[in-house]
Write a protein that holds these residues in place. Structure first.
Motif, PDB file in Angstrom:
ATOM      1  N   ASN A  45     -40.839 -20.687  24.235  1.00  0.00           N
ATOM      2  CA  ASN A  45     -41.041 -19.245  24.398  1.00  0.00           C
ATOM      3  C   ASN A  45     -42.298 -18.752  23.677  1.00  0.00           C
ATOM      4  O   ASN A  45     -42.362 -17.622  23.220  1.00  0.00           O
ATOM      5  N   ILE A  46     -43.294 -19.611  23.597  1.00  0.00           N
ATOM      6  CA  ILE A  46     -44.487 -19.277  22.825  1.00  0.00           C
ATOM      7  C   ILE A  46     -45.238 -18.079  23.389  1.00  0.00           C
ATOM      8  O   ILE A  46     -45.827 -17.289  22.654  1.00  0.00           O
ATOM      9  N   ASP A  47     -45.237 -17.909  24.715  1.00  0.00           N
ATOM     10  CA  ASP A  47     -46.017 -16.832  25.328  1.00  0.00           C
ATOM     11  C   ASP A  47     -45.515 -15.451  24.935  1.00  0.00           C
ATOM     12  O   ASP A  47     -46.294 -14.505  24.824  1.00  0.00           O
ATOM     13  N   SER A  48     -44.221 -15.327  24.730  1.00  0.00           N
ATOM     14  CA  SER A  48     -43.656 -14.016  24.386  1.00  0.00           C
ATOM     15  C   SER A  48     -43.350 -13.893  22.888  1.00  0.00           C
ATOM     16  O   SER A  48     -42.859 -12.858  22.451  1.00  0.00           O
ATOM     17  N   PHE A  49     -43.670 -14.913  22.142  1.00  0.00           N
ATOM     18  CA  PHE A  49     -43.312 -14.930  20.723  1.00  0.00           C
ATOM     19  C   PHE A  49     -44.242 -14.059  19.872  1.00  0.00           C
ATOM     20  O   PHE A  49     -45.435 -13.970  20.106  1.00  0.00           O
ATOM     21  N   ARG A  50     -43.677 -13.402  18.876  1.00  0.00           N
ATOM     22  CA  ARG A  50     -44.436 -12.667  17.854  1.00  0.00           C
ATOM     23  C   ARG A  50     -43.711 -12.823  16.523  1.00  0.00           C
ATOM     24  O   ARG A  50     -42.485 -12.913  16.495  1.00  0.00           O
ATOM     25  N   THR A  51     -44.467 -12.842  15.450  1.00  0.00           N
ATOM     26  CA  THR A  51     -43.860 -12.895  14.120  1.00  0.00           C
ATOM     27  C   THR A  51     -44.736 -12.118  13.141  1.00  0.00           C
ATOM     28  O   THR A  51     -45.963 -12.156  13.253  1.00  0.00           O
ATOM     29  N   PRO A  52     -44.129 -11.419  12.201  1.00  0.00           N
ATOM     30  CA  PRO A  52     -44.929 -10.656  11.232  1.00  0.00           C
ATOM     31  C   PRO A  52     -45.575 -11.514  10.158  1.00  0.00           C
ATOM     32  O   PRO A  52     -46.516 -11.073   9.500  1.00  0.00           O
ATOM     33  N   ALA A  53     -45.102 -12.751   9.967  1.00  0.00           N
ATOM     34  CA  ALA A  53     -45.655 -13.576   8.889  1.00  0.00           C
ATOM     35  C   ALA A  53     -45.240 -15.026   9.053  1.00  0.00           C
ATOM     36  O   ALA A  53     -44.238 -15.335   9.705  1.00  0.00           O
ATOM     37  N   VAL A  54     -46.041 -15.913   8.446  1.00  0.00           N
ATOM     38  CA  VAL A  54     -45.700 -17.334   8.373  1.00  0.00           C
ATOM     39  C   VAL A  54     -45.887 -17.785   6.924  1.00  0.00           C
ATOM     40  O   VAL A  54     -46.594 -17.131   6.153  1.00  0.00           O
ATOM     41  N   SER A  55     -45.252 -18.901   6.573  1.00  0.00           N
ATOM     42  CA  SER A  55     -45.315 -19.404   5.199  1.00  0.00           C
ATOM     43  C   SER A  55     -45.778 -20.853   5.186  1.00  0.00           C
ATOM     44  O   SER A  55     -45.160 -21.715   5.810  1.00  0.00           O
ATOM     45  N   PHE A  56     -46.872 -21.118   4.477  1.00  0.00           N
ATOM     46  CA  PHE A  56     -47.323 -22.482   4.218  1.00  0.00           C
ATOM     47  C   PHE A  56     -46.691 -22.918   2.888  1.00  0.00           C
ATOM     48  O   PHE A  56     -46.675 -22.146   1.930  1.00  0.00           O
ATOM     49  N   PHE A  57     -46.199 -24.152   2.823  1.00  0.00           N
ATOM     50  CA  PHE A  57     -45.606 -24.597   1.569  1.00  0.00           C
ATOM     51  C   PHE A  57     -45.829 -26.089   1.351  1.00  0.00           C
ATOM     52  O   PHE A  57     -45.896 -26.875   2.293  1.00  0.00           O
ATOM     53  N   LEU A  58     -45.972 -26.446   0.078  1.00  0.00           N
ATOM     54  CA  LEU A  58     -46.212 -27.827  -0.346  1.00  0.00           C
ATOM     55  C   LEU A  58     -45.223 -28.154  -1.459  1.00  0.00           C
ATOM     56  O   LEU A  58     -45.152 -27.440  -2.458  1.00  0.00           O
ATOM     57  N   GLY A  59     -44.443 -29.204  -1.267  1.00  0.00           N
ATOM     58  CA  GLY A  59     -43.423 -29.578  -2.244  1.00  0.00           C
ATOM     59  C   GLY A  59     -43.925 -30.624  -3.227  1.00  0.00           C
ATOM     60  O   GLY A  59     -44.722 -31.488  -2.876  1.00  0.00           O
ATOM     61  N   LEU A  60     -43.465 -30.535  -4.460  1.00  0.00           N
ATOM     62  CA  LEU A  60     -43.778 -31.517  -5.506  1.00  0.00           C
ATOM     63  C   LEU A  60     -42.466 -32.071  -6.063  1.00  0.00           C
ATOM     64  O   LEU A  60     -41.578 -31.281  -6.394  1.00  0.00           O
ATOM     65  N   PRO A  61     -42.313 -33.413  -6.166  1.00  0.00           N
ATOM     66  CA  PRO A  61     -43.280 -34.409  -5.719  1.00  0.00           C
ATOM     67  C   PRO A  61     -43.371 -34.449  -4.203  1.00  0.00           C
ATOM     68  O   PRO A  61     -42.390 -34.167  -3.505  1.00  0.00           O
ATOM     69  N   GLY A  62     -44.549 -34.801  -3.706  1.00  0.00           N
ATOM     70  CA  GLY A  62     -44.778 -34.827  -2.266  1.00  0.00           C
ATOM     71  C   GLY A  62     -45.883 -35.793  -1.915  1.00  0.00           C
ATOM     72  O   GLY A  62     -45.722 -37.004  -2.089  1.00  0.00           O
ATOM     73  N   PRO A  63     -47.022 -35.280  -1.448  1.00  0.00           N
ATOM     74  CA  PRO A  63     -48.117 -36.176  -1.059  1.00  0.00           C
ATOM     75  C   PRO A  63     -48.686 -36.926  -2.254  1.00  0.00           C
ATOM     76  O   PRO A  63     -48.586 -36.473  -3.395  1.00  0.00           O
ATOM     77  N   ARG A  64     -49.292 -38.057  -1.976  1.00  0.00           N
ATOM     78  CA  ARG A  64     -49.862 -38.882  -3.059  1.00  0.00           C
ATOM     79  C   ARG A  64     -51.015 -38.174  -3.775  1.00  0.00           C
ATOM     80  O   ARG A  64     -51.265 -38.415  -4.940  1.00  0.00           O
ATOM     81  N   HIS A  65     -51.713 -37.317  -3.056  1.00  0.00           N
ATOM     82  CA  HIS A  65     -52.848 -36.597  -3.640  1.00  0.00           C
ATOM     83  C   HIS A  65     -52.587 -35.089  -3.493  1.00  0.00           C
ATOM     84  O   HIS A  65     -53.151 -34.432  -2.620  1.00  0.00           O
TER      85      HIS A  65
END
Length: 288
Positions: free
Chosen positions: A213-233
């Motif tokens: 349903n991407i064509d009709s989709f809307r959102t007021p916000a998105v969240s980027f997140f990075l967990g620790l421990p996680g990536p090697r760098h």
């Protein structure tokens, strides 16, 4: 006996013709000697160890995207190449991602007048729920539980929110790919291979995206997140995440905010970097 003009012209013409013929004979004989010398020189070289000055067929250099010191890569890159590769790729920062399609807002069925205010009330507070994340991780590798999460929220300045197609195009360019838990992930490789560096969820519950349903989709916000421990760098992964969030905010009229939904400043980002350093120091201490 006097020689007239006509006789002089004839004599000069004969001399000129003779000179031309002599010059041509000299050039032809010299060229033959040169060719003979070249043939002798070339015949003395072996097919295997040909002169380094002879040009061979052009080589096609395949472009490979930088990765984060993947152990599977062969051959091993030089020290200088590894040093360049460890630097955050903001360019590459024009990250390209998967083909996501976001789920409609939870209250789409309600009246439009009510929907605008309701959608913003449903924005997930602070950190995304990572409880569902632990299961898929255990299936891949027995990773330790997430102890700390770095969050960057991107909130739309437009009251209608981010439009699905534009949002999808932007995060695909930033290298995110649709995957586990129906959200987007940025892997080591832009093609979606390697370990997950960070993820992006819908800030509206339940936090997932519906690509159908991407064509009709809307959102007021998105969240980027990075967990620790996680990536090697984690430091490099964090820089890539910041670049992706900034790109989205810049191109889609959004605003960066921290996990408390306060305006994100340079000091906030520096504080996040310090949190990563402190976490790494703490982990090293515990290993000892």
């Amino acid at each position: 006996m006097d020689i007239g003009l006509r006789e002089w012209l004839i004599i000069i013409g004969i001399i000129v013709i003779a000179g031309i013929l002599f010059d041509g004979w000299r050039r032809m004989s010299g060229k033959g000697k040169l060719k003979f010398r070249l043939d002798n020189n070339l015949s003395g070289q072996s097919d295997e160890g040909g002169s380094s000055e002879l040009l061979g067929p052009s080589r096609v250099v395949e472009h490979k995207e930088p990765s984060f010191d993947s152990e599977e890569e062969a051959p091993r890159p030089s020290r200088a190449a590894r040093k360049r590769r460890e630097e955050p790729v903001a360019e590459e920062l024009e990250l390209g991602g998967a083909e996501p399609q976001f789920s409609a807002l939870a209250d789409d069925d309600e009246a439009p007048a009510r929907g605008k205010g309701k959608a913003r009330k449903d924005i997930v507070d602070a950190e995304p729920d990572l409880s569902a994340m632990e299961e898929p991780r255990k299936e891949r590798k027995e990773l330790p539980p997430v102890e700390e999460v770095l969050v960057i929220n991107v909130i739309s300045r437009d009251e209608n929110g981010f439009r699905g197609p534009a949002l999808l195009q932007n995060i695909l360019e930033s290298g995110l790919r649709f995957g586990d838990m129906d959200i987007f992930h940025r892997h080591e490789s832009m093609s979606g291979n390697g370990e997950v560096l960070f993820s992006m969820a819908n800030a509206v519950r339940p936090g997932t995206f519906d690509l159908d349903n991407i064509d009709s989709f809307r959102t007021p916000a998105v969240s980027f997140f990075l967990g620790l421990p996680g990536p090697r760098h984690p430091k490099q992964a964090f820089e890539v995440m910041v670049a992706a969030a900034r790109k989205l905010a810049s191109e889609l009229n959004g605003e960066l905010k921290d996990e408390q939904r306060s305006v994100m400043t340079a000091q906030t980002i520096e504080h996040y970097r310090q949190r990563i350093i402190d976490f790494e120091r703490k982990s090293l201490t515990q290993k000892r």
